[in-house]
Design a protein around this motif. Sequence first.
Motif, PDB file in Angstrom:
ATOM      1  N   SER A 186       1.185  -1.089  -0.097  1.00  0.00           N
ATOM      2  CA  SER A 186      -0.025  -0.349   0.108  1.00  0.00           C
ATOM      3  C   SER A 186       0.673   1.727   0.195  1.00  0.00           C
ATOM      4  CB  SER A 186      -0.439  -0.045   1.850  1.00  0.00           C
ATOM      5  OG  SER A 186      -1.214   1.253   1.050  1.00  0.00           O
ATOM      6  N   THR A 187       0.416   2.574  -0.729  1.00  0.00           N
ATOM      7  CA  THR A 187       0.818   3.327  -0.904  1.00  0.00           C
ATOM      8  C   THR A 187       0.055   4.453  -0.141  1.00  0.00           C
ATOM      9  OG1 THR A 187       0.563   4.163  -2.740  1.00  0.00           O
ATOM     10  CG2 THR A 187       2.206   2.943  -2.716  1.00  0.00           C
ATOM     11  N   ALA A 188      -0.265   4.169   1.005  1.00  0.00           N
ATOM     12  CA  ALA A 188      -1.638   5.096   1.635  1.00  0.00           C
ATOM     13  C   ALA A 188      -0.348   5.676   1.706  1.00  0.00           C
ATOM     14  CB  ALA A 188      -2.194   4.606   2.972  1.00  0.00           C
ATOM     15  N   ALA A 189      -0.992   8.036   2.061  1.00  0.00           N
ATOM     16  CA  ALA A 189      -0.192   8.510   2.285  1.00  0.00           C
ATOM     17  C   ALA A 189      -0.708   8.836   4.081  1.00  0.00           C
ATOM     18  CB  ALA A 189      -0.292   9.695   1.964  1.00  0.00           C
ATOM     19  N   ALA A 190      -0.027   9.805   4.868  1.00  0.00           N
ATOM     20  CA  ALA A 190      -0.301  10.139   5.946  1.00  0.00           C
ATOM     21  C   ALA A 190      -2.454  10.461   6.333  1.00  0.00           C
ATOM     22  CB  ALA A 190      -0.021  10.671   6.692  1.00  0.00           C
ATOM     23  N   ASP A 191      -2.276  11.266   5.028  1.00  0.00           N
ATOM     24  CA  ASP A 191      -4.091  12.071   4.810  1.00  0.00           C
ATOM     25  C   ASP A 191      -5.296  10.702   4.569  1.00  0.00           C
ATOM     26  OD1 ASP A 191      -3.161  11.051   2.183  1.00  0.00           O
ATOM     27  OD2 ASP A 191      -3.418  13.429   1.678  1.00  0.00           O
ATOM     28  N   GLY A 192      -4.460   8.800   4.716  1.00  0.00           N
ATOM     29  CA  GLY A 192      -4.775   7.997   4.050  1.00  0.00           C
ATOM     30  C   GLY A 192      -5.069   7.381   3.033  1.00  0.00           C
ATOM     31  N   GLU A 193      -4.849   9.293   1.693  1.00  0.00           N
ATOM     32  CA  GLU A 193      -5.400   8.639   0.547  1.00  0.00           C
ATOM     33  C   GLU A 193      -4.453   7.148   0.254  1.00  0.00           C
ATOM     34  OE1 GLU A 193      -6.978  11.557  -1.655  1.00  0.00           O
ATOM     35  OE2 GLU A 193      -6.732  12.548  -0.002  1.00  0.00           O
ATOM     36  N   ASP A 194      -4.830   6.425  -0.705  1.00  0.00           N
ATOM     37  CA  ASP A 194      -4.288   5.492  -1.927  1.00  0.00           C
ATOM     38  C   ASP A 194      -3.478   6.273  -2.677  1.00  0.00           C
ATOM     39  OD1 ASP A 194      -3.324   3.217  -2.489  1.00  0.00           O
ATOM     40  OD2 ASP A 194      -4.753   2.274  -2.010  1.00  0.00           O
ATOM     41  N   TYR A 195      -2.870   6.154  -2.799  1.00  0.00           N
ATOM     42  CA  TYR A 195      -1.944   6.768  -4.527  1.00  0.00           C
ATOM     43  C   TYR A 195      -1.497   5.564  -5.380  1.00  0.00           C
ATOM     44  CZ  TYR A 195      -2.577  11.390  -2.121  1.00  0.00           C
ATOM     45  OH  TYR A 195      -2.379  12.437  -1.360  1.00  0.00           O
ATOM     46  N   SER A 196      -1.687   4.516  -4.842  1.00  0.00           N
ATOM     47  CA  SER A 196      -1.182   3.463  -6.025  1.00  0.00           C
ATOM     48  C   SER A 196      -2.019   3.223  -6.744  1.00  0.00           C
ATOM     49  CB  SER A 196      -1.195   1.971  -4.987  1.00  0.00           C
ATOM     50  OG  SER A 196      -2.291   1.385  -4.150  1.00  0.00           O
ATOM     51  N   ALA A 197      -3.797   3.698  -7.040  1.00  0.00           N
ATOM     52  CA  ALA A 197      -4.367   3.123  -7.841  1.00  0.00           C
ATOM     53  C   ALA A 197      -4.017   4.157  -8.983  1.00  0.00           C
ATOM     54  CB  ALA A 197      -5.688   3.235  -7.733  1.00  0.00           C
ATOM     55  N   ASP A 198      -4.340   2.754 -10.090  1.00  0.00           N
ATOM     56  CA  ASP A 198      -4.401   4.184 -11.582  1.00  0.00           C
ATOM     57  C   ASP A 198      -5.508   4.975 -11.494  1.00  0.00           C
ATOM     58  OD1 ASP A 198      -2.979   2.350 -12.893  1.00  0.00           O
ATOM     59  OD2 ASP A 198      -3.997   1.337 -13.778  1.00  0.00           O
ATOM     60  N   LEU A 199      -5.009   6.165 -12.312  1.00  0.00           N
ATOM     61  CA  LEU A 199      -5.521   7.694 -12.259  1.00  0.00           C
ATOM     62  C   LEU A 199      -6.556   7.171 -13.296  1.00  0.00           C
ATOM     63  CD1 LEU A 199      -2.722  10.425 -12.593  1.00  0.00           C
ATOM     64  CD2 LEU A 199      -4.214   9.579 -10.876  1.00  0.00           C
ATOM     65  N   PRO A 200      -8.271   7.927 -13.255  1.00  0.00           N
ATOM     66  CA  PRO A 200      -8.230   7.889 -14.303  1.00  0.00           C
ATOM     67  C   PRO A 200      -8.310   8.607 -15.890  1.00  0.00           C
ATOM     68  CG  PRO A 200      -9.547   8.837 -12.745  1.00  0.00           C
ATOM     69  CD  PRO A 200      -7.996   8.472 -12.139  1.00  0.00           C
ATOM     70  N   ALA A 201      -8.532   7.727 -16.630  1.00  0.00           N
ATOM     71  CA  ALA A 201      -8.291   8.235 -18.645  1.00  0.00           C
ATOM     72  C   ALA A 201      -8.386   9.563 -18.653  1.00  0.00           C
ATOM     73  CB  ALA A 201      -8.799   7.274 -18.913  1.00  0.00           C
ATOM     74  N   ASP A 202     -10.275  10.035 -17.933  1.00  0.00           N
ATOM     75  CA  ASP A 202     -10.144  11.232 -18.307  1.00  0.00           C
ATOM     76  C   ASP A 202      -9.241  12.555 -16.226  1.00  0.00           C
ATOM     77  OD1 ASP A 202     -11.965  11.231 -15.868  1.00  0.00           O
ATOM     78  OD2 ASP A 202     -13.425  11.532 -16.348  1.00  0.00           O
ATOM     79  N   TYR A 203      -8.367  12.018 -16.029  1.00  0.00           N
ATOM     80  CA  TYR A 203      -8.029  12.946 -15.102  1.00  0.00           C
ATOM     81  C   TYR A 203      -6.772  14.219 -15.718  1.00  0.00           C
ATOM     82  CZ  TYR A 203      -5.286  13.619 -11.011  1.00  0.00           C
ATOM     83  OH  TYR A 203      -4.600  14.041  -9.612  1.00  0.00           O
ATOM     84  N   GLU A 204      -7.402  15.878 -15.236  1.00  0.00           N
ATOM     85  CA  GLU A 204      -6.974  16.299 -16.144  1.00  0.00           C
ATOM     86  C   GLU A 204      -6.090  17.444 -15.246  1.00  0.00           C
ATOM     87  OE1 GLU A 204     -11.107  18.973 -15.475  1.00  0.00           O
ATOM     88  OE2 GLU A 204     -10.967  17.851 -16.874  1.00  0.00           O
ATOM     89  N   GLY A 205      -5.537  18.235 -15.382  1.00  0.00           N
ATOM     90  CA  GLY A 205      -4.723  18.990 -14.747  1.00  0.00           C
ATOM     91  C   GLY A 205      -3.934  19.637 -14.990  1.00  0.00           C
ATOM     92  N   PRO A 215      -4.503  12.008 -21.582  1.00  0.00           N
ATOM     93  CA  PRO A 215      -3.736  13.327 -22.342  1.00  0.00           C
ATOM     94  C   PRO A 215      -5.023  14.487 -22.319  1.00  0.00           C
ATOM     95  CG  PRO A 215      -5.985  11.505 -22.386  1.00  0.00           C
ATOM     96  CD  PRO A 215      -5.203  10.853 -21.710  1.00  0.00           C
ATOM     97  N   ASN A 216      -5.240  15.081 -20.679  1.00  0.00           N
ATOM     98  CA  ASN A 216      -6.491  15.686 -20.568  1.00  0.00           C
ATOM     99  C   ASN A 216      -4.986  16.418 -18.774  1.00  0.00           C
ATOM    100  OD1 ASN A 216      -8.457  15.346 -21.512  1.00  0.00           O
ATOM    101  ND2 ASN A 216      -9.008  14.085 -20.095  1.00  0.00           N
ATOM    102  N   VAL A 217      -4.516  16.115 -18.931  1.00  0.00           N
ATOM    103  CA  VAL A 217      -2.893  16.646 -18.772  1.00  0.00           C
ATOM    104  C   VAL A 217      -2.068  17.622 -19.458  1.00  0.00           C
ATOM    105  CG1 VAL A 217      -0.420  16.292 -16.962  1.00  0.00           C
ATOM    106  CG2 VAL A 217      -2.751  14.689 -16.544  1.00  0.00           C
ATOM    107  N   LYS A 218      -2.048  18.879 -18.697  1.00  0.00           N
ATOM    108  CA  LYS A 218      -1.761  19.729 -19.559  1.00  0.00           C
ATOM    109  C   LYS A 218       0.016  20.511 -18.689  1.00  0.00           C
ATOM    110  CE  LYS A 218      -4.812  19.775 -22.417  1.00  0.00           C
ATOM    111  NZ  LYS A 218      -5.009  18.744 -22.995  1.00  0.00           N
ATOM    112  N   PHE A 219       1.215  21.005 -19.703  1.00  0.00           N
ATOM    113  CA  PHE A 219       2.092  21.256 -18.887  1.00  0.00           C
ATOM    114  C   PHE A 219       2.768  22.508 -19.559  1.00  0.00           C
ATOM    115  CE2 PHE A 219       2.546  16.273 -19.398  1.00  0.00           C
ATOM    116  CZ  PHE A 219       3.283  15.922 -18.085  1.00  0.00           C
TER     117      PHE A 219
END
Length: 182
Positions: free
Chosen positions: A51-70, A94-98
């Motif tokens: 598990s890669t659960a952070a101190a705040d209890g969120e699990d970051y090990s799961a894939d991000l959704p394909a429509d992830y954006e930022g 594809p929805n993540v911009k740089f």
Amino acid sequence: MKKKIQKVVAMSLTAAMVMGLVGCGSGKDETETGGNNAAAAGESTAAAEGSTAAADGEDYSADLPADYEGTLTMWGWDDPYFECITKAFQAKYPNVKFEYTPMANGDTLQKYQTALAAGTELPDVAWSIVDSRAKVYELDMWEDLSAAPYNFDINLVFDYLHPKMVNSKGQVCGIEQSIAPA
């Protein structure tokens, strides 16, 4: 939410950067290489470590959704490398911009020091040239990539690279991405 986006995307991008040069120069498509891509390599490593659960209890090990954006900001000096690595990343997200800010590779220390002193925004992904990396890694701007939620295992890279990736406290501040004849 923005902090979670930055952490998850930064880890995925870091994994992509580690494998970027191999992927950029291989000339093979995914079917020839078994379908492994840089993000998947980083995710399988995280999954293997548990598990890669952070101190705040969120699990970051799961894939991000394909429509992830930022939008992620990046300061660097190698336009072709930037284009290659972000193209590979955007194939999966594809929805993540740089937003890329070019700078001279010898100006990194001064640029980061100036931003820290002025209290202005630093990039989400920061580059550092080997000549000044030791000084840059001592600046109070880095997250330890070996700690949660990233859990990067430095033993996944060659031993000779370890000193180029850590600060004086032993925290992993960056992941070496260059391939050198040495």
